[in-house]
Design an enzyme around this catalytic site. Structure first.
Site, PDB file in Angstrom:
ATOM      1  N   GLU A   1      77.329  14.997  50.352  1.00 17.13           N
ATOM      2  CA  GLU A   1      76.542  15.158  49.125  1.00 17.13           C
ATOM      3  C   GLU A   1      76.034  13.782  48.713  1.00 17.13           C
ATOM      4  O   GLU A   1      76.717  12.778  48.882  1.00 17.13           O
ATOM      5  CB  GLU A   1      77.413  15.759  48.018  1.00 17.13           C
ATOM      6  CG  GLU A   1      77.713  17.213  48.279  1.00 17.13           C
ATOM      7  CD  GLU A   1      78.682  17.828  47.284  1.00 17.13           C
ATOM      8  OE1 GLU A   1      78.862  17.281  46.188  1.00 17.13           O
ATOM      9  OE2 GLU A   1      79.267  18.862  47.628  1.00 17.13           O
TER      10      GLU A   1
ATOM     11  N   CYS B   1      85.440  18.699  49.583  1.00 19.49           N
ATOM     12  CA  CYS B   1      85.893  18.818  50.977  1.00 19.49           C
ATOM     13  C   CYS B   1      87.239  18.161  51.269  1.00 19.49           C
ATOM     14  O   CYS B   1      88.174  18.849  51.675  1.00 19.49           O
ATOM     15  CB  CYS B   1      84.829  18.242  51.908  1.00 19.49           C
ATOM     16  SG  CYS B   1      83.329  19.230  51.904  1.00 19.49           S
TER      17      CYS B   1
ATOM     18  N   LYS C   1      81.606  11.283  43.327  1.00 19.98           N
ATOM     19  CA  LYS C   1      80.896  10.183  43.977  1.00 19.98           C
ATOM     20  C   LYS C   1      79.503  10.096  43.357  1.00 19.98           C
ATOM     21  O   LYS C   1      79.090  11.030  42.646  1.00 19.98           O
ATOM     22  CB  LYS C   1      80.815  10.390  45.489  1.00 19.98           C
ATOM     23  CG  LYS C   1      79.965  11.591  45.816  1.00 19.98           C
ATOM     24  CD  LYS C   1      79.845  11.994  47.234  1.00 19.98           C
ATOM     25  CE  LYS C   1      79.541  11.117  48.313  1.00 19.98           C
ATOM     26  NZ  LYS C   1      79.015  11.706  49.514  1.00 19.98           N
TER      27      LYS C   1
HETATM   28  P1  NAD Z   1      79.007  26.160  47.240  1.00 25.91           P
HETATM   29  O1  NAD Z   1      80.109  26.699  46.402  1.00 25.91           O
HETATM   30  O2  NAD Z   1      78.123  25.106  46.690  1.00 25.91           O
HETATM   31  O3  NAD Z   1      78.055  27.373  47.722  1.00 25.91           O
HETATM   32  C1  NAD Z   1      78.517  28.580  48.219  1.00 25.91           C
HETATM   33  C2  NAD Z   1      77.513  29.668  47.856  1.00 25.91           C
HETATM   34  O4  NAD Z   1      77.874  30.875  48.534  1.00 25.91           O
HETATM   35  C3  NAD Z   1      77.477  30.011  46.370  1.00 25.91           C
HETATM   36  O5  NAD Z   1      76.148  29.878  45.895  1.00 25.91           O
HETATM   37  C4  NAD Z   1      77.941  31.468  46.316  1.00 25.91           C
HETATM   38  O6  NAD Z   1      77.305  32.209  45.289  1.00 25.91           O
HETATM   39  C5  NAD Z   1      77.540  31.956  47.687  1.00 25.91           C
HETATM   40  N1  NAD Z   1      78.254  33.158  48.145  1.00 25.91           N
HETATM   41  C6  NAD Z   1      79.578  33.421  48.119  1.00 25.91           C
HETATM   42  N2  NAD Z   1      79.824  34.632  48.639  1.00 25.91           N
HETATM   43  C7  NAD Z   1      78.643  35.172  49.009  1.00 25.91           C
HETATM   44  C8  NAD Z   1      78.241  36.390  49.614  1.00 25.91           C
HETATM   45  N3  NAD Z   1      79.131  37.334  49.933  1.00 25.91           N
HETATM   46  N4  NAD Z   1      76.933  36.576  49.858  1.00 25.91           N
HETATM   47  C9  NAD Z   1      76.011  35.647  49.524  1.00 25.91           C
HETATM   48  N5  NAD Z   1      76.334  34.474  48.963  1.00 25.91           N
HETATM   49  C10 NAD Z   1      77.621  34.225  48.703  1.00 25.91           C
HETATM   50  O7  NAD Z   1      79.703  25.676  48.588  1.00 25.91           O
HETATM   51  P2  NAD Z   1      79.278  24.434  49.527  1.00 25.91           P
HETATM   52  O8  NAD Z   1      79.700  23.146  48.896  1.00 25.91           O
HETATM   53  O9  NAD Z   1      77.883  24.610  49.974  1.00 25.91           O
HETATM   54  O10 NAD Z   1      80.265  24.667  50.758  1.00 25.91           O
HETATM   55  C11 NAD Z   1      80.077  25.728  51.674  1.00 25.91           C
HETATM   56  C12 NAD Z   1      80.967  25.486  52.886  1.00 25.91           C
HETATM   57  O11 NAD Z   1      80.546  24.307  53.552  1.00 25.91           O
HETATM   58  C13 NAD Z   1      82.449  25.260  52.541  1.00 25.91           C
HETATM   59  O12 NAD Z   1      83.236  25.818  53.552  1.00 25.91           O
HETATM   60  C14 NAD Z   1      82.569  23.743  52.537  1.00 25.91           C
HETATM   61  O13 NAD Z   1      83.890  23.322  52.822  1.00 25.91           O
HETATM   62  C15 NAD Z   1      81.618  23.373  53.658  1.00 25.91           C
HETATM   63  N6  NAD Z   1      81.065  22.010  53.552  1.00 25.91           N
HETATM   64  C16 NAD Z   1      80.680  21.531  52.340  1.00 25.91           C
HETATM   65  C17 NAD Z   1      80.123  20.258  52.263  1.00 25.91           C
HETATM   66  C18 NAD Z   1      79.705  19.696  50.935  1.00 25.91           C
HETATM   67  O14 NAD Z   1      79.467  18.482  50.872  1.00 25.91           O
HETATM   68  N7  NAD Z   1      79.594  20.474  49.876  1.00 25.91           N
HETATM   69  C19 NAD Z   1      79.948  19.490  53.431  1.00 25.91           C
HETATM   70  C20 NAD Z   1      80.312  20.037  54.652  1.00 25.91           C
HETATM   71  C21 NAD Z   1      80.879  21.301  54.705  1.00 25.91           C
END
Ligand code: NAD
Length: 445
Positions: free
Chosen positions: A157, A265, A326
């Site tokens: 991010e 994360c 951050k």
């Molecule tokens: P987030 O919470 O920002 O977004 C997840 C989205 O999924 C939400 O908008 C939610 O409404 C949606 N959602 C949940 N269930 C759903 C369904 N059944 N149908 C449709 N939409 C649905 O999460 P994020 O930060 O984007 O993280 C997502 C994944 O990626 C996690 O596993 C995280 O560990 C991983 N990840 C995150 C980052 C980061 O920097 N945020 C980096 C690498 C990996």
């Protein structure tokens, strides 16, 4: 090529916008109707530099669209990405896979053509197999053929677009030829930049993501503990970081002491890896220590502020600069501020809070401290008549504060720098009582 991405949060939205920019026809899906309604108009639910422009540009050029109806939106997609949240499960520290499995069940009902299901969410080893089984067992169309691949995401991010477009590597866990070809085609623009694309077994790809985050978290905790030792022995942690970081085997990055790692994360991923290892009776004691070391650091960091305030925080009004975990994000998940602020309040402090982009998010977390917290729209006014100022997140605008003005605003010139962004000598010359981490020439170490 047409793809769909289920989950339009930090990862889904950034991945969708970047794939669209590569020329792919992308549909981002989310169950949050309000989010999708806004995204259709180019209103972005998160703060991520450059994302709004990229989404608007691709909306205009009709390469990205946003929908809530999964069954309709995945029609014709060669690849369907899962990018939903996998938070820490309440109580036991395992990854909560409820959202991932919900999506798998929906796919079983609605997928009606061959596609590769690509798991971008960070998920424990074996989840890809489980997703395959859920779809296979529940598929409505009994003739349906599909594959499940793992494609963990490494973006950070705050620099997510650049990280996605110019990654150090792409990891794809998939051994079958058909899905491999689709994913090779999708990531072709990165081949041109000579990005290493690593194909592995699905389980290996799942583990690579956890191992990478746990290794980085280990580096942070290591330097935090070295900073504590520096304070005891009179060494300077900044020089130690340079001295060890210049060794090519160690590397310079992730060797900056701070108030403990946070974010969406590292805390949950280190914890989940520890749990997976315990499940398989293959204890990861090193990562367990890292998890505990970081928890302890976040819990105790308020003591730095206490020491700088003559060991008495009662009725002290303190300005806190930076609340997000951050800079360049509005993400508050597991931010050190979530530990520091309650600890200061419990010790009797009154707080003036300011963050450049995270205020709306932060307000959701601190509702119960209405009496003790005042919110400000700018760094300097937040310091007015305060007994001390604490730099908690290293936003650029806090790196070059007008120190004369800071001193004028404060009642007592005490600056606690939990990111080591200032030079102790300069601050002491200005007449500040300055505290930082692991540097003997700052006071109160
Ligand atoms: P987030 O919470 O920002 O977004 C997840 C989205 O999924 C939400 O908008 C939610 O409404 C949606 N959602 C949940 N269930 C759903 C369904 N059944 N149908 C449709 N939409 C649905 O999460 P994020 O930060 O984007 O993280 C997502 C994944 O990626 C996690 O596993 C995280 O560990 C991983 N990840 C995150 C980052 C980061 O920097 N945020 C980096 C690498 C990996």
């Amino acid at each position: 090529m047409k793809i769909s991405i289920i989950g339009s949060g930090y990862v889904g939205l950034v991945s969708g916008a970047c794939f669209a920019e590569f020329g792919v026809d992308v549909t981002c899906i989310d169950k949050d109707k309000n989010k999708i309604k806004n995204l259709k108009k180019g209103i972005i639910p998160i703060y991520e530099p450059g994302l709004e422009d990229l989404v608007k540009k691709n909306l205009k050029e009709k390469r990205i669209n946003f929908e809530t109806n999964l069954a309709e939106s995945i029609k014709g997609s060669s690849a369907v990405f899962i990018a939903v949240g996998t938070p820490e499960r309440r109580g036991d520290g395992h990854a909560d896979l409820t959202f991932v499995y919900e999506v798998a069940k929906e796919l079983a009902k609605s997928l009606n053509h061959y596609a590769v299901i690509v798991n971008k969410s960070t998920v424990p080893i074996g989840t890809g197999k489980k997703v395959y089984e859920i779809i296979e067992e529940n598929k409505k169309n009994k003739e349906l053929k599909f594959d499940v691949a793992s494609n963990p995401e490494f973006l950070r991010e705050g620099s997510a677009i650049n990280d996605f477009m110019r990654p150090d590597r792409v990891v794809i866990g998939c051994e079958e030829e058909r899905p491999k070809k689709i994913l090779e085609e999708l990531y072709r623009p990165l081949y041109l930049l000579e990005t290493p694309i690593l194909f592995t077994k699905r389980e290996t790809a799942e583990l690579i993501k956890y191992a990478a985050n746990s290794f980085l978290a280990t580096k942070i905790s290591f330097i935090n503990e070295i900073a504590d030792l520096c304070e005891k022995v009179g060494a300077n942690v900044s020089d130690v970081s340079i001295g060890i970081g210049l060794d090519g085997r160690i590397g310079k990055k992730f060797l900056h002491p701070g108030p403990g790692y946070g974010g969406s994360c590292f805390p949950k991923d280190t914890q989940a890896l520890v749990k997976t290892a315990q499940d398989y009776n293959s204890k990861l004691s090193l990562v367990e220590h890292v998890v505990n070391s970081n928890k302890k650091r976040k819990k105790n960091i308020y003591k730095k502020v206490k020491l700088a305030c003559s060991n008495d925080l009662r009725k002290k009004r303190i300005s806190i600069l930076g609340l997000t975990f951050k800079p360049n994000t509005d993400d508050m998940r597991d931010s050190p501020s979530l530990e520091l602020i309650p600890a200061l309040i419990k010790s009797g402090s009154l707080l003036n809070l300011y963050d450049p982009e995270g205020m709306n998010e932060a307000k959701k977390y601190f509702k119960k401290y209405k009496k003790q917290i005042k919110w400000f729209d700018d760094a300097y006014t937040s310091m007015k008549s305060c007994d001390a100022v604490v730099i908690l997140t290293e936003w650029n605008q806090f790196r070059a504060l007008n120190l004369k003005k800071v001193k004028e605003m404060l009642k007592t010139p005490i600056l606690v720098d939990l990111r080591n962004i200032y030079n102790p000598k300069e601050l002491l010359d200005y007449g500040f009582k300055y505290s930082s981490l692991g540097r003997p020439d700052s006071l109160f170490v």
